[in-house]
Design a protein around this motif. Structure first.
Motif, PDB file in Angstrom:
ATOM      1  N   SER A  63       0.774  -1.223  -0.008  1.00 28.51           N
ATOM      2  CA  SER A  63       0.041  -0.060  -0.055  1.00 28.51           C
ATOM      3  C   SER A  63       0.793   1.192  -0.189  1.00 28.51           C
ATOM      4  N   LYS A  64       1.971   1.260   0.513  1.00 27.83           N
ATOM      5  CA  LYS A  64       2.810   2.474   0.624  1.00 27.83           C
ATOM      6  C   LYS A  64       3.524   2.560  -0.690  1.00 27.83           C
ATOM      7  N   LYS A  65       3.955   1.473  -1.321  1.00 28.09           N
ATOM      8  CA  LYS A  65       4.508   1.487  -2.520  1.00 28.09           C
ATOM      9  C   LYS A  65       3.645   2.212  -3.665  1.00 28.09           C
ATOM     10  N   SER A  66       2.301   1.451  -3.572  1.00 29.87           N
ATOM     11  CA  SER A  66       1.318   2.186  -4.415  1.00 29.87           C
ATOM     12  C   SER A  66       1.153   3.460  -4.147  1.00 29.87           C
ATOM     13  N   GLU A  67       0.923   3.994  -2.995  1.00 29.94           N
ATOM     14  CA  GLU A  67       0.698   5.450  -2.698  1.00 29.94           C
ATOM     15  C   GLU A  67       1.765   6.339  -3.223  1.00 29.94           C
ATOM     16  N   ILE A  68       3.032   5.951  -2.870  1.00 31.17           N
ATOM     17  CA  ILE A  68       4.011   6.737  -3.451  1.00 31.17           C
ATOM     18  C   ILE A  68       4.086   6.825  -4.900  1.00 31.17           C
ATOM     19  N   ALA A  69       4.020   5.855  -5.479  1.00 33.75           N
ATOM     20  CA  ALA A  69       3.881   5.745  -7.097  1.00 33.75           C
ATOM     21  C   ALA A  69       2.732   6.636  -7.637  1.00 33.75           C
ATOM     22  N   GLY A  70       1.645   6.412  -7.069  1.00 35.86           N
ATOM     23  CA  GLY A  70       0.363   7.384  -7.433  1.00 35.86           C
ATOM     24  C   GLY A  70       0.563   8.523  -7.073  1.00 35.86           C
ATOM     25  N   ARG A  71       1.147   9.130  -6.171  1.00 32.75           N
ATOM     26  CA  ARG A  71       1.468  10.680  -5.937  1.00 32.75           C
ATOM     27  C   ARG A  71       2.212  11.114  -6.862  1.00 32.75           C
ATOM     28  N   PHE A  72       3.324  10.612  -7.282  1.00 34.79           N
ATOM     29  CA  PHE A  72       4.097  11.220  -8.208  1.00 34.79           C
ATOM     30  C   PHE A  72       3.696  10.851  -9.759  1.00 34.79           C
ATOM     31  N   GLY A  73       2.582  10.260  -9.762  1.00 35.19           N
ATOM     32  CA  GLY A  73       1.954   9.812 -11.146  1.00 35.19           C
ATOM     33  C   GLY A  73       3.157   8.906 -11.950  1.00 35.19           C
ATOM     34  N   LEU A  74       3.615   7.851 -11.213  1.00 31.96           N
ATOM     35  CA  LEU A  74       4.589   6.952 -11.750  1.00 31.96           C
ATOM     36  C   LEU A  74       3.800   5.515 -12.312  1.00 31.96           C
ATOM     37  N   LEU A  75       2.507   5.585 -12.030  1.00 29.82           N
ATOM     38  CA  LEU A  75       1.714   4.315 -12.575  1.00 29.82           C
ATOM     39  C   LEU A  75       0.745   4.595 -13.787  1.00 29.82           C
ATOM     40  N   GLU A  76       0.640   3.943 -14.683  1.00 23.18           N
ATOM     41  CA  GLU A  76       0.038   4.170 -15.963  1.00 23.18           C
ATOM     42  C   GLU A  76      -1.049   3.018 -16.138  1.00 23.18           C
ATOM     43  N   ASP A  77      -1.963   3.261 -17.211  1.00 24.79           N
ATOM     44  CA  ASP A  77      -3.095   2.478 -17.498  1.00 24.79           C
ATOM     45  C   ASP A  77      -2.384   1.068 -18.017  1.00 24.79           C
ATOM     46  N   GLU A  78      -0.989   1.163 -18.830  1.00 25.12           N
ATOM     47  CA  GLU A  78      -0.545   0.021 -19.356  1.00 25.12           C
ATOM     48  C   GLU A  78       0.032  -1.089 -18.352  1.00 25.12           C
ATOM     49  N   ASP A  79       0.117  -0.456 -17.146  1.00 23.90           N
ATOM     50  CA  ASP A  79       0.696  -1.587 -16.018  1.00 23.90           C
ATOM     51  C   ASP A  79      -0.234  -2.313 -15.413  1.00 23.90           C
ATOM     52  N   ILE A  80      -1.606  -2.051 -15.788  1.00 22.21           N
ATOM     53  CA  ILE A  80      -2.571  -2.733 -14.842  1.00 22.21           C
ATOM     54  C   ILE A  80      -2.482  -4.244 -14.903  1.00 22.21           C
ATOM     55  N   ASN A  81      -2.169  -4.772 -16.007  1.00 20.37           N
ATOM     56  CA  ASN A  81      -2.040  -6.363 -16.119  1.00 20.37           C
ATOM     57  C   ASN A  81      -0.442  -6.773 -15.989  1.00 20.37           C
ATOM     58  N   GLN A  82       0.404  -5.914 -15.415  1.00 18.48           N
ATOM     59  CA  GLN A  82       1.599  -6.480 -15.195  1.00 18.48           C
ATOM     60  C   GLN A  82       1.777  -7.186 -13.880  1.00 18.48           C
ATOM     61  N   PRO A  83       2.680  -7.834 -13.343  1.00 20.65           N
ATOM     62  CA  PRO A  83       3.133  -8.443 -12.017  1.00 20.65           C
ATOM     63  C   PRO A  83       3.431  -7.343 -11.288  1.00 20.65           C
ATOM     64  N   ASP A  84       3.276  -7.391  -9.898  1.00 21.78           N
ATOM     65  CA  ASP A  84       3.434  -6.158  -9.180  1.00 21.78           C
ATOM     66  C   ASP A  84       5.079  -5.823  -9.265  1.00 21.78           C
ATOM     67  N   TYR A  85       5.918  -6.789  -9.368  1.00 18.61           N
ATOM     68  CA  TYR A  85       7.306  -6.427  -9.271  1.00 18.61           C
ATOM     69  C   TYR A  85       7.665  -5.541 -10.978  1.00 18.61           C
ATOM     70  N   GLU A  86       7.003  -5.889 -11.671  1.00 18.61           N
ATOM     71  CA  GLU A  86       7.270  -5.053 -13.070  1.00 18.61           C
ATOM     72  C   GLU A  86       6.550  -3.944 -13.091  1.00 18.61           C
ATOM     73  N   ARG A  87       5.388  -3.735 -12.219  1.00 21.09           N
ATOM     74  CA  ARG A  87       4.748  -2.295 -12.269  1.00 21.09           C
ATOM     75  C   ARG A  87       5.828  -1.290 -11.400  1.00 21.09           C
ATOM     76  N   PHE A  88       6.361  -1.964 -10.193  1.00 19.51           N
ATOM     77  CA  PHE A  88       7.274  -1.245  -9.563  1.00 19.51           C
ATOM     78  C   PHE A  88       8.461  -0.954 -10.113  1.00 19.51           C
ATOM     79  N   ARG A  89       9.069  -1.889 -10.974  1.00 18.49           N
ATOM     80  CA  ARG A  89      10.179  -1.402 -11.862  1.00 18.49           C
ATOM     81  C   ARG A  89       9.967  -0.255 -12.669  1.00 18.49           C
ATOM     82  N   ARG A  90       8.970  -0.369 -13.220  1.00 21.59           N
ATOM     83  CA  ARG A  90       8.697   0.821 -14.172  1.00 21.59           C
ATOM     84  C   ARG A  90       8.365   2.194 -13.564  1.00 21.59           C
ATOM     85  N   VAL A  91       8.141   1.991 -12.163  1.00 21.60           N
ATOM     86  CA  VAL A  91       7.822   3.386 -11.266  1.00 21.60           C
ATOM     87  C   VAL A  91       9.244   4.031 -11.179  1.00 21.60           C
ATOM     88  N   PHE A  92      10.210   2.795 -11.024  1.00 16.54           N
ATOM     89  CA  PHE A  92      11.647   3.618 -10.945  1.00 16.54           C
ATOM     90  C   PHE A  92      12.232   3.948 -12.303  1.00 16.54           C
TER      91      PHE A  92
END
Length: 421
Positions: A370-399
């Motif tokens: 939840s904290k990782k998701s909140e930080i990623a959302g706050r900075f607008g680092l998650l995008e629609d194309e990430d929805i079907n990706q596994p968690d580790y891939e979504r957070f890699r894209r955040v970086f």
């Protein structure tokens, strides 16, 4: 450069952190012996693990591995961000790999006339590559903290550059031999993908290739052996639980003992390795000097000792390198988050900036979902194309996006604040 090498750790959920853990004593002895060795050899620049971190690919097994590796690395004067891993068959969740649809893809690969080309075709199909990689999701969640997570088709090899003493680079290539692994594994029936045959030779770069499965377990064993012999001066394998060192003119090949072999194995010989790598000479007379310290368990009296070769405690080897001179006006350090094969790397002069990024990644990994998701959302680092990706891939894209948008420092500050709550 000192490399601390472990293989086949096999952390079991039902055993770790219990009074009945049959490996807790050996694990403690390995740590004590490694600390003693590092006092004389120096601190490890890389902690290399050639697969089978877990026993059944369970998240709890990987959580314990993270905690123990942190303890080991710090005791040896190093740090957790120095870890570099590749997957093994015990890092696979077999209940997922054994499913009918996954087995259908596995069997089609095994039956193909040209399995390497067939694998490339499966990787281009979103459904097939998900079936091949889904059983490694828990491993990848663990490996993400070291930027060693894998995802076909573009990121099927983990990669890291570490500077050698003369300014050249030791480049680590972590191959994946486990994406067709399941309860149906048979010797000679596992595979690597096409990218494993495309490791390039570059000026000022020494390649180190690491894979879990020994060449004898791969269908493409001769082809891969020929390629690695051409491009990789250092080759490291696990899985067979037997330490061997082959020293040839252009390479050294090390096959590792298991850190936690089964008690029924004969001989029962837990072990680990330390590799001291140095470049000597300049210009046209450069040599890669390798000193391998193979540490094996001795019973009655118990303790780790050196595996000797002709009366020496150290296995030494020297490999002639191609001519290279460090450029006078070398470019400054630059972190590259979209290096070839989708890996994280650096330009070949320094790796300090990458080390700092891995430290931020480790702290991010420790946060709750939840904290990782909140930080990623706050900075607008998650995008629609990430929805079907596994968690580790979504957070890699955040970086990746944080780096591309110049937000790494802001991300680090948000992580610090989240750690306090």
């Amino acid at each position: 450069m000192l490399i601390l090498h472990l293989s086949d750790i096999h952390f079991r959920k039902m055993e770790v952190e219990t009074a009945q853990d049959p490996n807790s004593f050996i694990r403690n002895e390995i740590k004590r012996d490694a600390v003693t060795q590092c006092k004389s050899l120096g601190r490890p620049e890389v902690i290399l693990i050639s697969g089978d971190i877990a026993f059944a690919g369970h998240p709890d097994e990987f959580d314990y591995a993270t905690a123990w590796l942190r303890e080991l690395s710090e005791a040896c004067g190093s740090s957790l961000d120095k870890v570099f891993v590749c997957p093994g068959n015990h890092d696979v969740v077999r209940s997922q790999a054994n499913r009918n649809m996954v087995q259908h893809v596995h069997n089609a690969i095994k039956a193909a006339g040209n399995p390497t080309a067939y694998i490339s075709g499966q990787f281009r199909d979103p459904d097939a590559r998900r079936l091949l990689y889904e059983s490694l999701d828990n491993y990848n969640a663990f490996a993400f903290q070291f930027f060693c997570d894998l995802l076909a088709p573009e990121r099927t090899i983990a990669k890291r550059d570490v500077p050698l003493n003369d300014g050249s680079i030791l480049r680590f290539w972590g191959l994946n031999t486990a994406f067709v692994s399941s309860s149906s594994d048979r010797q000679g029936d596992l595979f690597v993908d096409e990218a494993s045959f495309q490791i390039p030779r570059e000026d000022g770069v020494v390649n180190l290739a690491v894979a879990h499965h020994h060449l004898s377990w791969l269908r493409q064993s001769q082809e891969l052996e020929d390629h690695l012999n051409d491009v990789a001066a250092i080759q490291v394998f696990g899985h067979v639980h037997t330490n061997r060192i082959a020293r040839e003119v252009e390479y050294i090949r090390l096959t590792a003992s298991a850190m936690h072999p089964e008690r029924e194995e004969a001989p029962y010989e837990p072990g680990y390795n330390l590799l001291d790598v140095t470049v000597e000479g300049t210009g046209d007379n450069r040599y890669l000097r390798i000193a391998a310290h193979v540490r094996v368990w001795q019973n009655a009296p118990g303790g780790f000792r050196a595996k000797q070769v002709r009366g020496s405690d150290v296995w030494t080897h020297s490999i002639k390198l191609e001519p290279w001179t460090r450029p006078v006006n070398a470019p400054p350090t630059k972190v590259v988050l979209d290096a070839p094969n989708g890996s994280l790397g650096t330009l070949p002069e320094e790796a300090s900036a990458m080390n700092q990024l891995r430290k931020v990644g480790l702290r991010f990994y420790q946060l709750s979902f939840s904290k990782k998701s909140e930080i990623a959302g706050r900075f607008g680092l998650l995008e629609d194309e990430d929805i079907n990706q596994p968690d580790y891939e979504r957070f890699r894209r955040v970086f990746q996006r944080a780096h591309q948008r110049g937000l790494i420092d802001d991300l680090a500050e948000a992580i610090r604040n989240a750690e306090k709550t």
